[in-house]
Design an enzyme around this catalytic site. Structure first.
Site, PDB file in Angstrom:
ATOM      1  N   GLY A  80       3.797   2.918  13.704  1.00 53.36           N
ATOM      2  CA  GLY A  80       4.629   1.723  13.903  1.00 53.36           C
ATOM      3  C   GLY A  80       4.308   1.028  15.217  1.00 53.36           C
TER       4      GLY A  80
ATOM      5  CE  LYS B 266      -1.955   2.618   3.228  1.00 51.33           C
ATOM      6  NZ  LYS B 266      -1.964   3.947   2.606  1.00 51.33           N
TER       7      LYS B 266
ATOM      8  CD  GLU C 187      14.053   0.568   8.186  1.00 45.85           C
ATOM      9  OE1 GLU C 187      14.508   1.525   8.850  1.00 45.85           O
ATOM     10  OE2 GLU C 187      14.736  -0.412   7.869  1.00 45.85           O
TER      11      GLU C 187
ATOM     12  CD  GLU D  72      10.206  12.159  11.806  1.00 48.64           C
ATOM     13  OE1 GLU D  72       9.171  11.577  12.157  1.00 48.64           O
ATOM     14  OE2 GLU D  72      11.049  11.643  11.066  1.00 48.64           O
TER      15      GLU D  72
ATOM     16  CB  CYS E 242      13.061   8.811   8.055  1.00 51.92           C
ATOM     17  SG  CYS E 242      14.042   7.947   6.824  1.00 51.92           S
TER      18      CYS E 242
ATOM     19  N   GLY F  51       7.182   4.419   8.153  1.00 52.73           N
ATOM     20  CA  GLY F  51       6.269   5.517   8.448  1.00 52.73           C
ATOM     21  C   GLY F  51       6.554   6.068   9.824  1.00 52.73           C
ATOM     22  CB  SER F  52       4.583   8.291  11.959  1.00 49.15           C
ATOM     23  OG  SER F  52       3.394   7.544  12.020  1.00 49.15           O
ATOM     24  CB  THR F  53       7.650   6.631  16.085  1.00 50.19           C
ATOM     25  OG1 THR F  53       8.949   6.682  15.471  1.00 50.19           O
ATOM     26  CG2 THR F  53       7.762   5.864  17.393  1.00 50.19           C
TER      27      THR F  53
HETATM   28  P1  TAP Z   1       2.446   7.482   8.601  1.00 55.65           P
HETATM   29  O1  TAP Z   1       1.359   8.433   8.844  1.00 55.65           O
HETATM   30  O2  TAP Z   1       2.858   6.564   9.690  1.00 55.65           O
HETATM   31  O3  TAP Z   1       2.010   6.637   7.325  1.00 55.65           O
HETATM   32  C1  TAP Z   1       2.832   5.647   6.739  1.00 55.65           C
HETATM   33  C2  TAP Z   1       1.956   4.676   5.980  1.00 55.65           C
HETATM   34  O4  TAP Z   1       1.131   3.955   6.902  1.00 55.65           O
HETATM   35  C3  TAP Z   1       0.996   5.332   4.996  1.00 55.65           C
HETATM   36  O5  TAP Z   1       0.820   4.505   3.882  1.00 55.65           O
HETATM   37  C4  TAP Z   1      -0.271   5.413   5.835  1.00 55.65           C
HETATM   38  O6  TAP Z   1      -1.443   5.554   5.081  1.00 55.65           O
HETATM   39  C5  TAP Z   1      -0.225   4.085   6.545  1.00 55.65           C
HETATM   40  N1  TAP Z   1      -1.034   3.990   7.751  1.00 55.65           N
HETATM   41  C6  TAP Z   1      -1.598   4.996   8.485  1.00 55.65           C
HETATM   42  N2  TAP Z   1      -2.270   4.461   9.552  1.00 55.65           N
HETATM   43  C7  TAP Z   1      -2.104   3.113   9.491  1.00 55.65           C
HETATM   44  C8  TAP Z   1      -2.536   2.029  10.299  1.00 55.65           C
HETATM   45  N3  TAP Z   1      -3.276   2.210  11.388  1.00 55.65           N
HETATM   46  N4  TAP Z   1      -2.177   0.774   9.956  1.00 55.65           N
HETATM   47  C9  TAP Z   1      -1.417   0.557   8.868  1.00 55.65           C
HETATM   48  N5  TAP Z   1      -0.994   1.542   8.054  1.00 55.65           N
HETATM   49  C10 TAP Z   1      -1.314   2.811   8.354  1.00 55.65           C
HETATM   50  O7  TAP Z   1       3.766   8.218   8.133  1.00 55.65           O
HETATM   51  P2  TAP Z   1       3.899   9.300   6.993  1.00 55.65           P
HETATM   52  O8  TAP Z   1       3.400  10.588   7.525  1.00 55.65           O
HETATM   53  O9  TAP Z   1       3.333   8.803   5.707  1.00 55.65           O
HETATM   54  O10 TAP Z   1       5.469   9.347   6.771  1.00 55.65           O
HETATM   55  C11 TAP Z   1       6.283  10.111   7.549  1.00 55.65           C
HETATM   56  C12 TAP Z   1       6.973   9.261   8.608  1.00 55.65           C
HETATM   57  O11 TAP Z   1       7.665   8.185   7.989  1.00 55.65           O
HETATM   58  C13 TAP Z   1       8.014  10.044   9.343  1.00 55.65           C
HETATM   59  O12 TAP Z   1       7.910   9.778  10.723  1.00 55.65           O
HETATM   60  C14 TAP Z   1       9.323   9.508   8.790  1.00 55.65           C
HETATM   61  O13 TAP Z   1      10.406   9.637   9.653  1.00 55.65           O
HETATM   62  C15 TAP Z   1       8.981   8.098   8.523  1.00 55.65           C
HETATM   63  N6  TAP Z   1       9.909   7.530   7.545  1.00 55.65           N
HETATM   64  C16 TAP Z   1      10.827   6.636   7.993  1.00 55.65           C
HETATM   65  C17 TAP Z   1      11.750   6.118   7.102  1.00 55.65           C
HETATM   66  C18 TAP Z   1      12.746   5.142   7.615  1.00 55.65           C
HETATM   67  S1  TAP Z   1      13.546   4.295   6.521  1.00 55.65           S
HETATM   68  N7  TAP Z   1      12.964   4.971   8.885  1.00 55.65           N
HETATM   69  C19 TAP Z   1      11.734   6.489   5.769  1.00 55.65           C
HETATM   70  C20 TAP Z   1      10.794   7.393   5.340  1.00 55.65           C
HETATM   71  C21 TAP Z   1       9.864   7.913   6.260  1.00 55.65           C
HETATM   72  P3  TAP Z   1      -1.928   7.059   4.706  1.00 55.65           P
HETATM   73  O14 TAP Z   1      -0.948   7.570   3.753  1.00 55.65           O
HETATM   74  O15 TAP Z   1      -3.222   6.934   4.103  1.00 55.65           O
HETATM   75  O16 TAP Z   1      -1.979   7.803   6.008  1.00 55.65           O
END
Ligand code: TAP
Length: 483
Positions: free
Chosen positions: A241, A184, A258, A389, A292, A236-238
């Site tokens: 996670g 997804k 991650e 963050e 990230c 994604g976000s902590t």
């Molecule tokens: P999230 O809000 O956590 O979303 C990540 C993914 O999870 C999206 O596809 C999201 O869908 C989905 N999601 C949301 N709620 C969920 C649930 N309850 N169960 C399963 N999946 C769910 O993070 P974001 O805002 O997209 O990304 C930013 C974060 O990612 C930052 O904290 C960043 O540090 C982290 N990140 C980490 C890394 C590594 S390698 N450590 C790399 C890149 C980013 P939606 O898009 O529809 O919300």
């Protein structure tokens, strides 16, 4: 060569053909969702609607998992590594052939500058598939046990900051080791994942080996909860996670997470200052700071902080913020209104907590989501902008006197993903790298990525590694699984 020249989004459609609506990719076909509410994906630089995308329901996720299971059992787990590798090579070559189209699509959907999607994201995506194609028939030499083979069906959920690159980090090792995938993409950046689905068809990948289901958090949760998924890979976000870790506790599912970061970029007084300033800029303003492992905390040795701040501000004044399709643009659009609101809120908190706020004062476009490159100096360790963050083009500057103090401050965060060290002294680099609780430590550089290097976090930045030989481990059966 007109297509990479400045072009507002509507004309960019001449470069990429974006369908007005998209289905789900299940079992090798694009299919209608069974009833979710379609959602719009917009260009964050213009707020123009790019396409309408299907929302996968739990039933659709179930269909995707079944397709992945059938493909795993009947085809993919029986195929030789050499043959799997041929598919991965084919995918890598098609990505190279379609590189320009993918770069434009990524920039339109994400808001990142075209020079980054063209020169960083897409080449790294191709490199990731080439690298893992090479592993597919050599797994027995990777110290992964006596008979390394895939686990089964892998559920993968990725964020919006590097949409196609995060897909590559997930899909390439999963396929190389013999797993099938249900992935997804993030709600705000689904288009390059859907283009990747087309690439799978173009490469004649057996149906069901890769399935792409679009949707929001509920679709991700349906993947996490599905009993037919053997392993989860989440970036994604902590916060999300932790929810996933709770959801799968007590099940047989394996997971790699991650998560977020609050990387320290540490500048000593003996650093080569011109390079360090460029490293600070790359560290936090690359990809609008939606990274990230961004160097979002700048730790500067006290006796050079005035010089560093003066030079940094002068350099930020030269950054071009604006139309991401302009190849001269350095800083593009913030990915969504929600993210812009979060950055704006946290920047306000920084000011309220007493840090000194400075921004480059550049003009911003009148539509779309934008935030000027911003520096907070005089930030205390306990400040929210030093702990949380921000995920935007905002750097928090703290000072230190000794290497020991730098280490203590760098480690004073719940995260542990990345750090950077700028100094002429090799012995200091080695000592610091040993002391820093960060999965990646860069020395005299920052934000450098390579498929051969394992990447991942300590503490609340997650667990498991992606990339390199270590990244394969998460996708190989331990013999304990029940499938
Ligand atoms: P999230 O809000 O956590 O979303 C990540 C993914 O999870 C999206 O596809 C999201 O869908 C989905 N999601 C949301 N709620 C969920 C649930 N309850 N169960 C399963 N999946 C769910 O993070 P974001 O805002 O997209 O990304 C930013 C974060 O990612 C930052 O904290 C960043 O540090 C982290 N990140 C980490 C890394 C590594 S390698 N450590 C790399 C890149 C980013 P939606 O898009 O529809 O919300």
């Amino acid at each position: 060569m007109p297509t990479f020249e400045y072009a507002p989004a509507p004309e960019s459609r001449a470069v990429v053909d974006i369908a007005s609506s998209h289905g789900l990719f299940i079992g090798g076909e694009f299919v209608e969702a069974t009833g979710g509410k379609p959602f719009k994906t917009v260009n964050p630089a213009t707020e123009e609607v790019l396409s309408e995308v299907s929302e996968a329901t739990a039933d659709d996720v179930d269909a995707a998992v079944r397709a992945a299971r059938t493909a795993y059992t009947r085809v993919w787990s029986r195929m030789s590594g050499a043959d799997r590798g041929k598919y991965l090579y084919r995918i890598a070559r098609i990505i190279q052939e379609r590189a320009r189209e993918l770069a434009v699509l990524e920039t339109l959907d994400n808001g990142k500058p075209i020079k980054e999607s063209r020169d960083v994201d897409v080449p790294l995506v191709a490199a990731h598939f080439f690298y893992h194609a090479g592993w597919a028939d050599k797994l027995e030499y990777a110290s992964l046990g006596s008979n390394p083979r895939g686990i089964g069906v892998v559920g993968q959920v990725i964020p919006w900051n590097f949409p196609l690159l995060m897909l590559a980090w997930k899909v390439a090792p999963a396929l190389a080791t013999g797993n099938t995938v249900v992935l997804k993409p993030a709600e705000t950046t689904p288009l390059t994942a859907l283009a990747f689905a087309e690439i799978c068809r173009q490469a004649d990948l057996p149906p069901g080996v890769v399935n792409i289901v679009t949707g929001a958090g509920a679709t991700g949760q349906a993947i996490v909860d599905h009993p037919g998924v053997d392993k989860l890979a989440f970036t994604g976000s902590t916060g999300v996670g932790k929810m996933i870790a709770r959801s799968i506790a007590g099940t047989r599912k394996r997971a790699t997470l991650e998560l977020g970061g609050k990387g320290a970029n540490i500048v000593f007084d003996d650093a080569a200052m011109d390079q360090a300033i460029e490293g600070i800029v790359t560290g936090i303003f690359f990809n609008q700071g939606h990274v990230c492992c961004a160097g979002s905390r700048l730790l500067v040795q006290e006796n050079v902080v005035d010089e560093v701040l003066r030079r940094l501000k002068r350099r930020l004044g030269t950054l071009r913020v604006g139309d991401p399709m302009d190849k001269n643009t350095d800083v593009g659009a913030i990915n969504s209104k929600a993210q812009l609101d979060r950055i704006t809120e946290l920047a306000g908190v920084g000011e309220a907590e007493g840090a000194e706020r400075w921004d480059s004062g550049c003009d911003l476009p009148t539509s779309g989501y934008w935030f000027r490159p911003t520096v907070f100096s005089g930030v205390s360790q306990s400040s929210r902008i030093a702990q949380e963050e921000i995920f935007g083009p905002v750097v928090s500057v703290l000072t230190f006197r000794t290497p020991g103090e730098a280490v203590a401050k760098a480690n004073n965060t719940p995260y542990g993903l990345s750090a950077g060290i700028w100094t002429e002294k090799g012995s200091r680099i080695l000592w610091m790298a040993d002391q820093l609780r960060a999965g990646v430590v860069w020395a005299n550089t920052f934000n450098k990525f390579d498929p051969t290097s394992p990447f991942g976090g300590y503490k609340e930045s997650g667990y498991g590694r992606e990339g390199g030989r270590h990244g394969l481990e998460a996708y190989v059966s331990t013999g304990q699984e029940t499938t």
